[in-house]
Scaffold this active site. Structure first.
Site, PDB file in Angstrom:
ATOM      1  N   GLU A 330     -42.505 -25.577  58.768  1.00 15.79           N
ATOM      2  CA  GLU A 330     -43.303 -24.630  59.584  1.00 15.79           C
ATOM      3  C   GLU A 330     -42.704 -23.343  59.296  1.00 15.79           C
ATOM      4  O   GLU A 330     -42.248 -22.937  60.457  1.00 15.79           O
ATOM      5  CB  GLU A 330     -43.494 -25.310  61.028  1.00 15.79           C
ATOM      6  CG  GLU A 330     -44.664 -24.399  61.771  1.00 15.79           C
ATOM      7  CD  GLU A 330     -44.782 -24.855  63.115  1.00 15.79           C
ATOM      8  OE1 GLU A 330     -46.060 -24.502  63.687  1.00 15.79           O
ATOM      9  OE2 GLU A 330     -44.416 -25.892  63.573  1.00 15.79           O
ATOM     10  N   GLU A 339     -40.265 -14.849  60.186  1.00 14.25           N
ATOM     11  CA  GLU A 339     -39.164 -15.797  60.654  1.00 14.25           C
ATOM     12  C   GLU A 339     -38.216 -15.922  59.275  1.00 14.25           C
ATOM     13  O   GLU A 339     -37.325 -16.328  59.656  1.00 14.25           O
ATOM     14  CB  GLU A 339     -39.652 -17.110  60.830  1.00 14.25           C
ATOM     15  CG  GLU A 339     -40.581 -17.216  62.149  1.00 14.25           C
ATOM     16  CD  GLU A 339     -41.143 -18.557  62.624  1.00 14.25           C
ATOM     17  OE1 GLU A 339     -40.553 -19.423  62.094  1.00 14.25           O
ATOM     18  OE2 GLU A 339     -41.864 -18.889  63.439  1.00 14.25           O
TER      19      GLU A 339
END
Length: 429
Positions: A330, A339
């Site tokens: 993820e 991220e």
């Protein structure tokens, strides 16, 4: 349909064509008949002279801004009312308060929506045409100074808009460049930031390098994932987490008896999805301290014999197997790449994924659309006009430079989403 590009006798003049910029908008279809014009001005003049609907006169009153004009055009396109219902400026002014749904275009490439309302109003002010019959108007000194001040403000806003457009272009170029660097870890790339990967990767051998991180930055990023709130936010994102669950569970035959690697496992929810789908064994890797809670979660769900949790950076850990059949992660963050985990997934792919292995997800894309939310502008930008009686307008421009992550009401979306092709990410050999 009639295509009209000739001058129309008796229509208002719009300045010296030798000095003004030529209108390059799409052909403009009349709101009340099938006539088509090469410029917005000719179409609006036709609407005023032939159909008696004084849209230009409404703009001259300056009670109709660009957004109200867009809503009015889309209102006429959507409902097709008879022209005789709107043959006074007052009747048109009643349409300036339409809701945000009328910001969505009714016709593709509608030339009338490309009309430079502010430019027309500015030139109209300079010409001194403010009366309904276009006759000259005498202004007092105070009125003239007020209008002059407003014109200067509009000119300043125009310059600021141009600056924002320039900054947007620069930011988009940087985004594309960053995306290309992130996804260029394959046989076609030899980027020095990730090492020489001009030779296809061999299973079990690390053929790419991960660029070094500042220790303080590394610890700060990893430490943020030790807080439980961030994992609660991700798990409560039903669209995101349930999307992963359905993709894995509905394709359980692809996971049956397979060795799976979960990169950045967090609470290990994807590892448990894979185990429930029939994976032979799952190796879950995470560098943050959340992995200790993940160990308890795995034991609580009686999956400790099918899931092995490993603490450490994916670039440094050692797996008890030479290769895996599937990599799940993820890794997607705000605006897909925020991220910064994509390079770690690519590293794991190059080092451990079998030749016929799979990466889930293996294709991602970024979509961009436009939103119009006056309430949000009031809260975040106009707020700085008066802060406890003080002006802090310089903060407005700084606030505009920062991204805002939030759920957007569908009624505020004013155009269809557009796919940014350069940011499609393919994660396979």
């Amino acid at each position: 349909m009639a295509f009209c590009d000739e001058d129309l006798n008796g229509y208002p003049e719009f300045g010296d064509s030798d000095e003004e910029e030529i209108d390059t908008c799409s052909p403009s279809l009349c709101l009340f008949c099938e006539a088509i014009f090469t410029t917005c001005e000719l179409a609006l003049s036709h609407i005023s002279k032939i159909h008696g609907v004084p849209l230009l006169q409404l703009l001259q009153t300056r009670s109709c801004d660009f957004y109200s004009y867009i809503k009015i055009i889309n209102y006429f396109r959507r409902h097709k009312p008879p022209a005789h219902d709107y043959q006074t400026v007052e009747s048109l002014q009643g349409l300036t308060t339409l809701d945000q749904s009328y910001m969505i275009p009714e016709c593709e490439d509608d030339g009338l929506l490309q009309f430079d309302v502010e430019g027309y109003q500015e030139s109209h002010l300079q010409l001194g045409l403010a009366s309904k019959d276009n006759s000259p108007v005498t202004l007092s000194a105070n009125e003239y100074e007020a209008l002059k001040s407003k014109a200067l403000q509009l000119d300043q806003l125009k310059r600021e808009l141009e600056d924002l457009k320039s900054q947007y272009t620069e930011d988009l170029t940087c985004l594309r460049s960053s995306a290309q660097r992130l996804i260029s870890s394959g046989p076609l790339s030899s980027m020095t930031e990730y090492g020489d990967v001009s030779t296809p990767p061999t299973v079990g051998v690390n053929t790419s390098k991960v660029h070094s991180l500042n220790d303080a930055q590394d610890d700060g990023y990893i430490g943020s994932y030790s807080h439980y709130s961030i994992h609660m936010d991700m798990l409560q994102d039903k669209v995101r987490t349930d999307g992963y669950r359905q993709a894995i569970v509905r394709n359980s035959e692809m996971f049956k008896d397979k060795i799976v690697l979960d990169v950045g496992c967090g609470t290990s929810v994807l590892s448990m999805f894979a185990a429930k789908a029939g994976a032979k064994h799952v190796y879950a890797v995470d560098m943050s301290d959340i992995i200790y809670q993940a160990m308890d979660i795995v034991r609580e769900n009686q999956l400790e014999d099918r899931i092995t949790l490993i603490k450490g950076r994916i670039e440094e850990v050692k797996l008890p197997v030479d290769h895996v059949d599937i990599i799940i992660s993820e890794w997607m963050g705000y605006f897909l790449l925020f991220e910064s985990m994509l390079d770690s997934v690519i590293f794991a792919r190059n080092k451990w994924l079998s030749v016929d292995g799979l990466v889930w997800p293996n294709r991602c894309k970024i979509l961009m659309t436009a939103s119009c939310d006056p309430g949000l502008r009031q809260k975040n930008i106009d707020f700085w006009e008066d802060v406890y009686g003080f002006k802090m307008t310089c903060m407005k421009y700084e606030v505009c430079k920062e991204g805002l992550v939030q759920t957007v009401n569908s009624s505020h979306i004013v155009c269809p989403p557009v796919e940014i092709q350069v940011c499609i990410v393919l994660l396979y050999f």
